[in-house]
Design an enzyme around this catalytic site. Structure first.
Site, mmCIF file in Angstrom:
data_model
loop_
_atom_site.group_PDB
_atom_site.id
_atom_site.type_symbol
_atom_site.label_atom_id
_atom_site.label_comp_id
_atom_site.label_asym_id
_atom_site.label_seq_id
_atom_site.Cartn_x
_atom_site.Cartn_y
_atom_site.Cartn_z
ATOM 1 C CB SER A 153 -0.862 0.000 1.270
ATOM 2 O OG SER A 153 -1.450 1.271 1.462
ATOM 3 C CE1 TYR A 166 -4.244 -2.230 4.933
ATOM 4 C CE2 TYR A 166 -3.402 -0.003 4.599
ATOM 5 C CZ TYR A 166 -3.874 -1.193 4.081
ATOM 6 O OH TYR A 166 -3.968 -1.360 2.713
HETATM 7 N N1 LIG Z 1 -8.418 -0.840 -2.296
HETATM 8 C C1 LIG Z 1 -7.453 -0.019 -1.950
HETATM 9 O O1 LIG Z 1 -7.616 1.200 -2.024
HETATM 10 C C2 LIG Z 1 -6.126 -0.553 -1.480
HETATM 11 C C3 LIG Z 1 -5.085 0.371 -1.316
HETATM 12 C C4 LIG Z 1 -3.856 -0.077 -0.877
HETATM 13 C C5 LIG Z 1 -3.659 -1.420 -0.625
HETATM 14 N N2 LIG Z 1 -4.679 -2.306 -0.788
HETATM 15 C C6 LIG Z 1 -4.405 -3.702 -0.492
HETATM 16 O O2 LIG Z 1 -4.872 -4.513 -1.533
HETATM 17 C C7 LIG Z 1 -5.198 -5.808 -1.030
HETATM 18 C C8 LIG Z 1 -6.576 -6.197 -1.529
HETATM 19 O O3 LIG Z 1 -7.507 -5.267 -1.012
HETATM 20 P P1 LIG Z 1 -8.903 -4.905 -1.751
HETATM 21 O O4 LIG Z 1 -8.928 -3.452 -1.921
HETATM 22 O O5 LIG Z 1 -9.136 -5.780 -2.906
HETATM 23 O O6 LIG Z 1 -9.881 -5.233 -0.535
HETATM 24 P P2 LIG Z 1 -11.112 -6.216 -0.406
HETATM 25 O O7 LIG Z 1 -11.595 -6.075 0.988
HETATM 26 O O8 LIG Z 1 -12.047 -5.998 -1.529
HETATM 27 O O9 LIG Z 1 -10.406 -7.620 -0.626
HETATM 28 C C9 LIG Z 1 -9.573 -8.196 0.338
HETATM 29 C C10 LIG Z 1 -9.554 -9.667 0.071
HETATM 30 O O10 LIG Z 1 -8.787 -10.296 1.097
HETATM 31 C C11 LIG Z 1 -9.554 -11.371 1.584
HETATM 32 N N3 LIG Z 1 -9.223 -11.666 2.971
HETATM 33 C C12 LIG Z 1 -9.346 -10.850 4.046
HETATM 34 N N4 LIG Z 1 -8.993 -11.511 5.162
HETATM 35 C C13 LIG Z 1 -8.647 -12.764 4.767
HETATM 36 C C14 LIG Z 1 -8.221 -13.908 5.440
HETATM 37 N N5 LIG Z 1 -8.088 -13.927 6.778
HETATM 38 N N6 LIG Z 1 -7.952 -15.018 4.727
HETATM 39 C C15 LIG Z 1 -8.106 -15.044 3.395
HETATM 40 N N7 LIG Z 1 -8.510 -13.980 2.692
HETATM 41 C C16 LIG Z 1 -8.794 -12.863 3.378
HETATM 42 C C17 LIG Z 1 -10.991 -10.954 1.443
HETATM 43 O O11 LIG Z 1 -11.856 -12.067 1.461
HETATM 44 C C18 LIG Z 1 -10.944 -10.261 0.091
HETATM 45 O O12 LIG Z 1 -11.076 -11.195 -0.957
HETATM 46 C C19 LIG Z 1 -5.081 -5.702 0.508
HETATM 47 O O13 LIG Z 1 -3.854 -6.254 0.930
HETATM 48 C C20 LIG Z 1 -5.115 -4.207 0.752
HETATM 49 O O14 LIG Z 1 -4.416 -3.849 1.926
HETATM 50 C C21 LIG Z 1 -5.918 -1.889 -1.209
#
Ligand SMILES: NC(=O)c1ccc[n+]([C@@H]2O[C@H](COP(=O)([O-])OP(=O)(O)OC[C@H]3O[C@@H](n4cnc5c(N)ncnc54)[C@H](O)[C@@H]3O)[C@@H](O)[C@H]2O)c1
Length: 265
Positions: A153, A166
């Site tokens: 991130s 986080y």
């Molecule tokens: N969306 C954003 O703006 C953003 C920005 C920076 C980083 N990220 C990172 O991107 C990655 C994906 O995030 P996203 O935006 O798609 O969020 P999201 O919440 O849509 O998806 C997260 C995924 O992780 C899975 N997950 C959560 N806990 C879990 C567990 N204990 N075991 C297995 N799976 C688990 C969820 O089921 C989901 O499929 C994350 O690591 C997040 O920190 C997202």
């Protein structure tokens, strides 16, 4: 660019960025393991989308990628090890690991509970640590190179008040990647971070439903829009390919310029 003949595991791929990564890797010809924790219907949706890729892949000769779903909680080390073992059991090997699953919890620092701290660190860092370790053990046993891509991130660098656990997890991921680049280089294993800014996924549902906060955030993004999962996924596919063989230990930001333009409101 082709990933034909490669097998990739993408953790947390029942929705959001993880689902986008699965689809992009499958479009490049990889076979994919879809991992989910509690939404089999989301994993099934990802699987159906892989099946539907058909003629939409980027290769002249389009292979039909195979996909397989595995339930596992990334916050549980035994399940993490079983996830890798089941993936290898199904496809015979693994070449690419994408550590995507991640969660965040909102609270001022002084109110963070031990349970919330553990939940965030267990999934975002401990799960990543032991998934990567198990994957590396497999590559060592089979004497093959491999690629690890962590979804970090902008908050591996940028403070994010009220999300300290986080930020600690993503900051830890940054050093994890730098350390392993050195330790795994001689094995032909590369590791890199892809660090999204604000991507339109369910993790941001609250923000997306708050026009005032969303408007303020958009003002901070030089490219003037939120990112989409495919903006992140295309870079992951590149890093997973042989085009990126000489790249390791780096973080690549996918943030529309946000990192250099951020102001707290
Ligand atoms: N969306 C954003 O703006 C953003 C920005 C920076 C980083 N990220 C990172 O991107 C990655 C994906 O995030 P996203 O935006 O798609 O969020 P999201 O919440 O849509 O998806 C997260 C995924 O992780 C899975 N997950 C959560 N806990 C879990 C567990 N204990 N075991 C297995 N799976 C688990 C969820 O089921 C989901 O499929 C994350 O690591 C997040 O920190 C997202």
């Amino acid at each position: 660019m082709t990933l034909k003949g490669k097998v990739a595991l993408v953790t947390g791929s029942s929705q959001g960025i993880g689902q986008g990564i699965v689809l992009r890797l499958a479009q490049a010809g990889a076979d994919v393991v879809i991992n989910y924790r509690s939404h089999p219907e989301g994993a099934e949706e990802t699987l159906e989308k892989v099946k539907a890729i058909g003629g939409k892949c980027y290769l002249a000769e389009c292979p039909q990628s195979q996909a397989y779903t595995v339930q596992a909680d990334l916050g549980n080390v035994d399940m993490v090890r079983e996830l890798i073992a089941e993936s290898i059991g199904h496809f015979g090997k693994l070449d690419i690991l994408v550590n995507n699953a991640g969660i965040e919890k909102h609270a001022p620092f002084w109110d963070v509970t031990e349970a919330d701290y553990d939940a965030v660190l267990n999934v975002n860092l401990k799960g990543v640590f032991f998934a990567t370790q198990t994957f590396v053990q497999h590559l060592m046993e089979t004497k093959r190179p491999g690629k690890i891509i962590n979804i970090s991130s902008v908050h591996e660098d940028l403070p994010f008040p009220n999300f300290t656990a986080y930020c600690v997890s993503k900051g830890g991921m940054k050093m994890f990647t730098r350390n392993l680049a050195v330790e795994l280089g001689a094995l032909g294993i590369t590791i890199n971070n892809v660090a999204p800014g604000a991507i339109e996924t369910p993790i941001n549902t609250k923000l997306l439903n708050d026009p005032e906060k969303l408007g303020a955030l958009l003002k901070n993004i030089p490219l003037g829009r939120l990112g989409q999962p495919q903006d992140v996924a295309s870079l992951v596919a590149f890093l997973a390919s042989s085009n990126a063989d000489y790249i390791t230990g780096s973080t690549f930001f996918v943030d529309g310029g946000l990192l250099w333009n951020y102001q707290e409101q």
